[in-house]
Design a protein around this motif. Structure first.
Motif, PDB file in Angstrom:
ATOM      1  N   GLN A  59       0.822  -1.215   0.000  1.00 13.84           N
ATOM      2  CA  GLN A  59       0.000   0.000   0.000  1.00 13.84           C
ATOM      3  C   GLN A  59       0.853   1.259   0.000  1.00 13.84           C
ATOM      4  O   GLN A  59       0.455   2.297  -0.538  1.00 13.84           O
ATOM      5  CB  GLN A  59      -0.932  -0.018   1.210  1.00 13.84           C
ATOM      6  N   LEU A  60       2.041   1.162   0.590  1.00 16.68           N
ATOM      7  CA  LEU A  60       2.930   2.328   0.629  1.00 16.68           C
ATOM      8  C   LEU A  60       3.631   2.560  -0.695  1.00 16.68           C
ATOM      9  O   LEU A  60       3.990   3.700  -1.028  1.00 16.68           O
ATOM     10  CB  LEU A  60       3.976   2.149   1.739  1.00 16.68           C
ATOM     11  N   GLU A  61       3.817   1.505  -1.488  1.00 12.57           N
ATOM     12  CA  GLU A  61       4.623   1.594  -2.704  1.00 12.57           C
ATOM     13  C   GLU A  61       4.188   2.703  -3.666  1.00 12.57           C
ATOM     14  O   GLU A  61       5.037   3.452  -4.169  1.00 12.57           O
ATOM     15  CB  GLU A  61       4.655   0.238  -3.413  1.00 12.57           C
ATOM     16  N   PRO A  62       2.882   2.883  -3.961  1.00  8.90           N
ATOM     17  CA  PRO A  62       2.497   4.000  -4.855  1.00  8.90           C
ATOM     18  C   PRO A  62       2.887   5.362  -4.285  1.00  8.90           C
ATOM     19  O   PRO A  62       3.265   6.269  -5.037  1.00  8.90           O
ATOM     20  CB  PRO A  62       0.972   3.861  -4.962  1.00  8.90           C
ATOM     21  N   LEU A  63       2.805   5.513  -2.963  1.00 11.56           N
ATOM     22  CA  LEU A  63       3.198   6.768  -2.325  1.00 11.56           C
ATOM     23  C   LEU A  63       4.704   6.974  -2.458  1.00 11.56           C
ATOM     24  O   LEU A  63       5.173   8.099  -2.692  1.00 11.56           O
ATOM     25  CB  LEU A  63       2.795   6.766  -0.846  1.00 11.56           C
ATOM     26  N   THR A  64       5.459   5.893  -2.323  1.00 12.88           N
ATOM     27  CA  THR A  64       6.905   5.965  -2.475  1.00 12.88           C
ATOM     28  C   THR A  64       7.276   6.371  -3.896  1.00 12.88           C
ATOM     29  O   THR A  64       8.135   7.233  -4.111  1.00 12.88           O
ATOM     30  CB  THR A  64       7.550   4.608  -2.140  1.00 12.88           C
ATOM     31  N   GLN A  65       6.612   5.768  -4.870  1.00 11.53           N
ATOM     32  CA  GLN A  65       6.907   6.082  -6.266  1.00 11.53           C
ATOM     33  C   GLN A  65       6.598   7.543  -6.584  1.00 11.53           C
ATOM     34  O   GLN A  65       7.359   8.204  -7.306  1.00 11.53           O
ATOM     35  CB  GLN A  65       6.117   5.155  -7.197  1.00 11.53           C
ATOM     36  N   THR A  66       5.489   8.062  -6.065  1.00 14.71           N
ATOM     37  CA  THR A  66       5.130   9.467  -6.268  1.00 14.71           C
ATOM     38  C   THR A  66       6.151  10.380  -5.618  1.00 14.71           C
ATOM     39  O   THR A  66       6.593  11.374  -6.210  1.00 14.71           O
ATOM     40  CB  THR A  66       3.732   9.747  -5.693  1.00 14.71           C
ATOM     41  N   TRP A  67       6.548  10.044  -4.396  1.00 12.33           N
ATOM     42  CA  TRP A  67       7.538  10.850  -3.663  1.00 12.33           C
ATOM     43  C   TRP A  67       8.874  10.864  -4.382  1.00 12.33           C
ATOM     44  O   TRP A  67       9.551  11.890  -4.468  1.00 12.33           O
ATOM     45  CB  TRP A  67       7.672  10.292  -2.249  1.00 12.33           C
ATOM     46  N   LYS A  68       9.279   9.728  -4.921  1.00 12.49           N
ATOM     47  CA  LYS A  68      10.573   9.610  -5.596  1.00 12.49           C
ATOM     48  C   LYS A  68      10.671  10.457  -6.859  1.00 12.49           C
ATOM     49  O   LYS A  68      11.767  10.856  -7.264  1.00 12.49           O
ATOM     50  CB  LYS A  68      10.840   8.147  -5.966  1.00 12.49           C
ATOM     51  N   LYS A  69       9.534  10.738  -7.491  1.00 11.10           N
ATOM     52  CA  LYS A  69       9.553  11.495  -8.748  1.00 11.10           C
ATOM     53  C   LYS A  69      10.150  12.885  -8.580  1.00 11.10           C
ATOM     54  O   LYS A  69      10.756  13.427  -9.514  1.00 11.10           O
ATOM     55  CB  LYS A  69       8.134  11.603  -9.315  1.00 11.10           C
ATOM     56  N   ASP A  70       9.982  13.478  -7.409  1.00 15.30           N
ATOM     57  CA  ASP A  70      10.483  14.833  -7.169  1.00 15.30           C
ATOM     58  C   ASP A  70      11.662  14.838  -6.199  1.00 15.30           C
ATOM     59  O   ASP A  70      11.892  15.817  -5.493  1.00 15.30           O
ATOM     60  CB  ASP A  70       9.355  15.715  -6.611  1.00 15.30           C
ATOM     61  N   LEU A  71      12.409  13.744  -6.197  1.00 16.18           N
ATOM     62  CA  LEU A  71      13.510  13.612  -5.249  1.00 16.18           C
ATOM     63  C   LEU A  71      14.616  14.626  -5.556  1.00 16.18           C
ATOM     64  O   LEU A  71      15.081  14.738  -6.696  1.00 16.18           O
ATOM     65  CB  LEU A  71      14.071  12.192  -5.334  1.00 16.18           C
ATOM     66  N   ALA A  72      15.015  15.361  -4.538  1.00 12.18           N
ATOM     67  CA  ALA A  72      16.079  16.362  -4.701  1.00 12.18           C
ATOM     68  C   ALA A  72      17.429  15.671  -4.899  1.00 12.18           C
ATOM     69  O   ALA A  72      17.631  14.528  -4.478  1.00 12.18           O
ATOM     70  CB  ALA A  72      16.130  17.268  -3.478  1.00 12.18           C
TER      71      ALA A  72
END
Length: 208
Positions: A59-72
């Motif tokens: 369940q966390l994986e989609p949130l992780t993928q979204t967060w990673k897209k804008d990784l500094a």
């Protein structure tokens, strides 16, 4: 009219205050007793401890993928499979094989989906070897890596780090080797990356 306007302002400020409040040890995250050295001191390291068979990790994986897209650029993110049970070992080995062979980015989310959407156990070497053929990896190459010294070494290193982090379940996010963030400390999966972002900013301020 003045009272109504004041009440409206207060109502608008309540959610903003809740959003803007600082987190603290025990409120959002747990401080690791002895900080664990990170791979690159010039960056803020974020490690996600997970197990492919865990529904909460799925369940966390989609949130992780979204967060990673804008990784500094100053944030170094990596996954770390845990082995808290005998049936976790095959999945951890599969992750390390995928990483070594350069297909981890393609395979990672698919592995979660195969288990939690398609109902595949993916718990045997044969099942995993067949699964890897979807990514251009022959069964012979998979088996060679699956039982290799490199994979076993990575398993040992990950186990040592997870023990040092004090993590006892998954998913767990480790920020810069200093803080452990879980759904329990953050108040749910949806809040995990809010806490992680807060801690990243805190670490940036310390390095300036």
């Amino acid at each position: 009219m003045k009272k109504l306007f004041t009440a409206l302002i207060v109502a608008l400020l309540i959610p903003f205050s809740a959003w803007a409040q600082d987190y603290s040890d025990g409120n959002g995250y747990t401080t690791i007793k002895t900080p664990v050295r990170t791979a690159d001191p010039s960056k803020v390291e974020v490690v996600e401890i997970f197990w492919y068979g865990c529904p909460h990790c799925y369940q966390l994986e989609p949130l992780t993928q979204t967060w990673k897209k804008d990784l500094a650029e100053d944030v170094d993110f990596k996954y770390m499979p845990a082995v808290f049970g005998r049936n976790w070992l095959a999945h951890a080995k599969a992750f390390h094989v995928a990483d070594i062979l350069g297909v981890e980015e393609k395979l990672h989310s698919d592995m979660f989906n195969a288990i939690h959407q398609d109902g595949k156990r993916m718990s045997s070497e044969d099942q995993l070897a067949q699964f890897f053929t979807n990514y251009g990896i022959s069964e012979d190459e998979f088996r060679k890596q699956y039982n290799s010294f490199a994979v076993n070494s990575r398993l040992s290193q990950a186990d040592a780090k997870i023990r040092a982090y004090g993590a006892r379940g998954v998913p767990g996010l480790i920020v810069n080797g200093k803080y452990l963030v879980t759904a329990a400390t953050a108040g749910g999966n949806n809040n995990i990356y809010s806490v992680v972002n807060y801690l990243i900013d805190q670490e940036r301020q310390l390095s300036n």
